[in-house]
Structures are given as structure tokens and as C-alpha cells.
Write a protein that holds these residues in place. Structure first.
Motif, PDB file in Angstrom:
ATOM      1  N   ASP A 207       0.924  -0.991   0.111  1.00 55.37           N
ATOM      2  CA  ASP A 207      -0.032  -0.013  -0.034  1.00 55.37           C
ATOM      3  C   ASP A 207       0.793   1.058  -0.091  1.00 55.37           C
ATOM      4  OD1 ASP A 207      -2.518  -1.297  -0.156  1.00 55.37           O
ATOM      5  OD2 ASP A 207      -2.497  -1.747   2.192  1.00 55.37           O
ATOM      6  N   LEU A 208       1.964   1.304   0.569  1.00 55.06           N
ATOM      7  CA  LEU A 208       2.768   2.433   0.800  1.00 55.06           C
ATOM      8  C   LEU A 208       3.562   2.761  -0.543  1.00 55.06           C
ATOM      9  CD1 LEU A 208       4.813   1.733   4.043  1.00 55.06           C
ATOM     10  CD2 LEU A 208       3.185   3.911   3.374  1.00 55.06           C
ATOM     11  N   MET A 209       3.682   1.299  -1.374  1.00 52.76           N
ATOM     12  CA  MET A 209       4.252   1.601  -2.731  1.00 52.76           C
ATOM     13  C   MET A 209       3.210   2.064  -3.863  1.00 52.76           C
ATOM     14  SD  MET A 209       7.392   0.561  -3.000  1.00 52.76           S
ATOM     15  CE  MET A 209       7.599   0.540  -4.637  1.00 52.76           C
ATOM     16  N   ILE A 210       2.010   1.625  -3.367  1.00 48.61           N
ATOM     17  CA  ILE A 210       1.185   2.058  -4.309  1.00 48.61           C
ATOM     18  C   ILE A 210       0.690   3.578  -4.171  1.00 48.61           C
ATOM     19  CG2 ILE A 210      -1.727   1.884  -4.844  1.00 48.61           C
ATOM     20  CD1 ILE A 210      -1.432  -0.937  -4.143  1.00 48.61           C
TER      21      ILE A 210
ATOM     22  N   PRO B 201      -0.641 -11.337   2.994  1.00 51.41           N
ATOM     23  CA  PRO B 201      -0.682 -11.609   1.506  1.00 51.41           C
ATOM     24  C   PRO B 201      -1.291 -10.477   0.746  1.00 51.41           C
ATOM     25  CG  PRO B 201      -1.411 -13.786   2.684  1.00 51.41           C
ATOM     26  CD  PRO B 201      -1.576 -12.546   3.648  1.00 51.41           C
ATOM     27  N   ALA B 202      -0.850 -10.120  -0.398  1.00 51.50           N
ATOM     28  CA  ALA B 202      -1.387  -9.181  -1.123  1.00 51.50           C
ATOM     29  C   ALA B 202      -2.455  -9.780  -1.786  1.00 51.50           C
ATOM     30  CB  ALA B 202      -0.185  -8.857  -2.396  1.00 51.50           C
ATOM     31  N   THR B 203      -3.615  -8.774  -1.876  1.00 51.48           N
ATOM     32  CA  THR B 203      -4.901  -9.142  -2.526  1.00 51.48           C
ATOM     33  C   THR B 203      -4.862  -8.965  -3.766  1.00 51.48           C
ATOM     34  OG1 THR B 203      -5.786  -6.953  -2.279  1.00 51.48           O
ATOM     35  CG2 THR B 203      -5.995  -8.222  -0.348  1.00 51.48           C
ATOM     36  N   PRO B 204      -5.611  -9.467  -4.671  1.00 50.36           N
ATOM     37  CA  PRO B 204      -5.701  -9.494  -6.016  1.00 50.36           C
ATOM     38  C   PRO B 204      -5.940  -7.788  -6.527  1.00 50.36           C
ATOM     39  CG  PRO B 204      -6.899 -11.155  -5.803  1.00 50.36           C
ATOM     40  CD  PRO B 204      -6.646 -10.635  -4.448  1.00 50.36           C
ATOM     41  N   GLU B 205      -6.767  -6.948  -5.602  1.00 49.40           N
ATOM     42  CA  GLU B 205      -6.800  -5.694  -5.791  1.00 49.40           C
ATOM     43  C   GLU B 205      -5.654  -4.976  -5.697  1.00 49.40           C
ATOM     44  OE1 GLU B 205     -10.691  -7.673  -5.103  1.00 49.40           O
ATOM     45  OE2 GLU B 205      -8.874  -7.667  -3.960  1.00 49.40           O
ATOM     46  N   GLN B 206      -4.843  -5.229  -4.388  1.00 49.83           N
ATOM     47  CA  GLN B 206      -3.488  -4.710  -4.076  1.00 49.83           C
ATOM     48  C   GLN B 206      -2.579  -4.690  -5.377  1.00 49.83           C
ATOM     49  OE1 GLN B 206      -2.894  -6.378  -0.300  1.00 49.83           O
ATOM     50  NE2 GLN B 206      -2.835  -4.309   0.542  1.00 49.83           N
ATOM     51  N   LEU B 207      -2.444  -6.328  -5.984  1.00 53.96           N
ATOM     52  CA  LEU B 207      -1.624  -6.513  -6.848  1.00 53.96           C
ATOM     53  C   LEU B 207      -1.877  -5.529  -8.061  1.00 53.96           C
ATOM     54  CD1 LEU B 207      -1.217 -10.268  -6.412  1.00 53.96           C
ATOM     55  CD2 LEU B 207       0.478  -8.516  -5.831  1.00 53.96           C
TER      56      LEU B 207
ATOM     57  N   ALA C  27      -3.519  -2.744  -8.131  1.00 51.93           N
ATOM     58  CA  ALA C  27      -3.223  -1.274  -8.215  1.00 51.93           C
ATOM     59  C   ALA C  27      -1.679  -1.170  -8.313  1.00 51.93           C
ATOM     60  CB  ALA C  27      -3.637  -0.739  -6.635  1.00 51.93           C
ATOM     61  N   PHE C  28      -0.779  -1.891  -7.464  1.00 55.08           N
ATOM     62  CA  PHE C  28       0.538  -1.702  -7.609  1.00 55.08           C
ATOM     63  C   PHE C  28       1.208  -1.908  -9.152  1.00 55.08           C
ATOM     64  CE2 PHE C  28       4.876  -3.971  -7.689  1.00 55.08           C
ATOM     65  CZ  PHE C  28       5.419  -2.893  -7.109  1.00 55.08           C
ATOM     66  N   GLU C  29       0.444  -2.733 -10.039  1.00 54.40           N
ATOM     67  CA  GLU C  29       0.788  -2.873 -11.302  1.00 54.40           C
ATOM     68  C   GLU C  29       0.519  -1.516 -11.938  1.00 54.40           C
ATOM     69  OE1 GLU C  29      -0.449  -6.409 -13.196  1.00 54.40           O
ATOM     70  OE2 GLU C  29       0.260  -7.610 -11.551  1.00 54.40           O
ATOM     71  N   ALA C  30      -0.701  -0.875 -11.725  1.00 51.31           N
ATOM     72  CA  ALA C  30      -1.039   0.368 -12.311  1.00 51.31           C
ATOM     73  C   ALA C  30      -0.030   1.384 -12.048  1.00 51.31           C
ATOM     74  CB  ALA C  30      -2.624   0.637 -12.110  1.00 51.31           C
ATOM     75  N   ALA C  31       0.099   1.433 -10.756  1.00 48.50           N
ATOM     76  CA  ALA C  31       0.999   2.544 -10.036  1.00 48.50           C
ATOM     77  C   ALA C  31       2.408   2.453 -10.670  1.00 48.50           C
ATOM     78  CB  ALA C  31       1.325   2.465  -8.447  1.00 48.50           C
ATOM     79  N   GLN C  32       3.026   1.184 -10.949  1.00 52.17           N
ATOM     80  CA  GLN C  32       4.360   1.026 -11.642  1.00 52.17           C
ATOM     81  C   GLN C  32       4.135   1.728 -13.066  1.00 52.17           C
ATOM     82  OE1 GLN C  32       6.261   0.474  -9.188  1.00 52.17           O
ATOM     83  NE2 GLN C  32       7.257  -1.268  -9.530  1.00 52.17           N
ATOM     84  N   ARG C  33       2.982   1.230 -13.721  1.00 52.83           N
ATOM     85  CA  ARG C  33       3.212   1.638 -15.186  1.00 52.83           C
ATOM     86  C   ARG C  33       3.000   3.382 -15.109  1.00 52.83           C
ATOM     87  NH1 ARG C  33      -0.413  -2.500 -15.348  1.00 52.83           N
ATOM     88  NH2 ARG C  33      -2.486  -1.133 -15.355  1.00 52.83           N
ATOM     89  N   ARG C  34       2.561   3.866 -14.222  1.00 55.91           N
ATOM     90  CA  ARG C  34       2.071   5.326 -14.219  1.00 55.91           C
ATOM     91  C   ARG C  34       3.410   5.941 -13.673  1.00 55.91           C
ATOM     92  NH1 ARG C  34      -2.470   4.069 -11.199  1.00 55.91           N
ATOM     93  NH2 ARG C  34      -1.648   4.980  -9.324  1.00 55.91           N
TER      94      ARG C  34
END
Length: 98
Positions: free
Chosen positions: A30-33, A81-87, A89-96
Motif C-alpha cells: 500500500d505504501l508503494m501504491i 498476503p497481497a490481495t488481487p486488488e492490491q496487486l 493497483a501496484f501494477e497500475a502504479a508501476q505503469r504510471r
């Protein structure tokens, strides 16, 4: 140590206290996102700063300094464990933010 360094060190210690004692529920993902960094990033920055001063720290030693305990113990106590929603959101944040 000059006044600025002492103040920065005190603020950093307070940040760690906040993250590790008051808000251990806040997950690294969540901090990473939201912020683009997490406790592990802080450990990497700590290790890099140590290296610049000629102090050798490995990844686990740096993480223990940041977490206040061995990383494996932190994970067992606090990391979920990371939830599918967190994963997603993390992937989307990484792209942004790269």
C-alpha cells in the motif's frame, strides 16, 4: 553533527517509529501504491547511505535497522498476503510512475 543533520535524524527515527509501532498495519504494498516507496526502500536507501560512508551492511542487516527486528519476524507478525486488488493497483502504479 550539525543541527540540520540532528533534526533530520530525529525526523527519520520518528518516521520509523510511526511506521513500525503506530502503523504496522500499513502494508508495504500500500505504501508503494500510494507513495512510491516502502520500508524495504528505506532499508535500501539506508544501506546505500552506509556504503557512501564506507560502512558495509547487507540487505538483511539494513532491513533489521529499519524494521527494528529481523525482516522474517516482521513478515510473520505484520505482513499479509497481497490481495488481487492490491496487486492490480501496484501494477497500475508501476505503469504510471515507472
Amino acid at each position: 553533527m550539525n543541527d540540520t543533520t540532528a533534526l533530520e535524524a530525529a525526523a527519520f527515527r520518528r518516521l520509523l517509529q510511526h511506521l513500525n509501532e503506530q502503523r504496522p498495519d500499513v502494508q508495504n504494498i500500500d505504501l508503494m501504491i500510494l507513495a512510491g516507496f516502502c520500508r524495504n526502500c528505506l532499508a535500501d536507501w539506508y544501506r546505500e547511505a552506509a556504503a557512501e560512508q564506507g560502512v558495509a551492511l547487507d540487505k538483511e542487516q539494513a532491513r533489521e535497522r529499519i524494521y527494528g527486528m529481523p525482516f522474517a519476524e516482521w513478515k510473520e507478525r505484520h505482513q499479509l498476503p497481497a490481495t488481487p486488488e492490491q496487486l492490480a493497483a501496484f501494477e497500475a502504479a508501476q505503469r504510471r510512475h515507472g
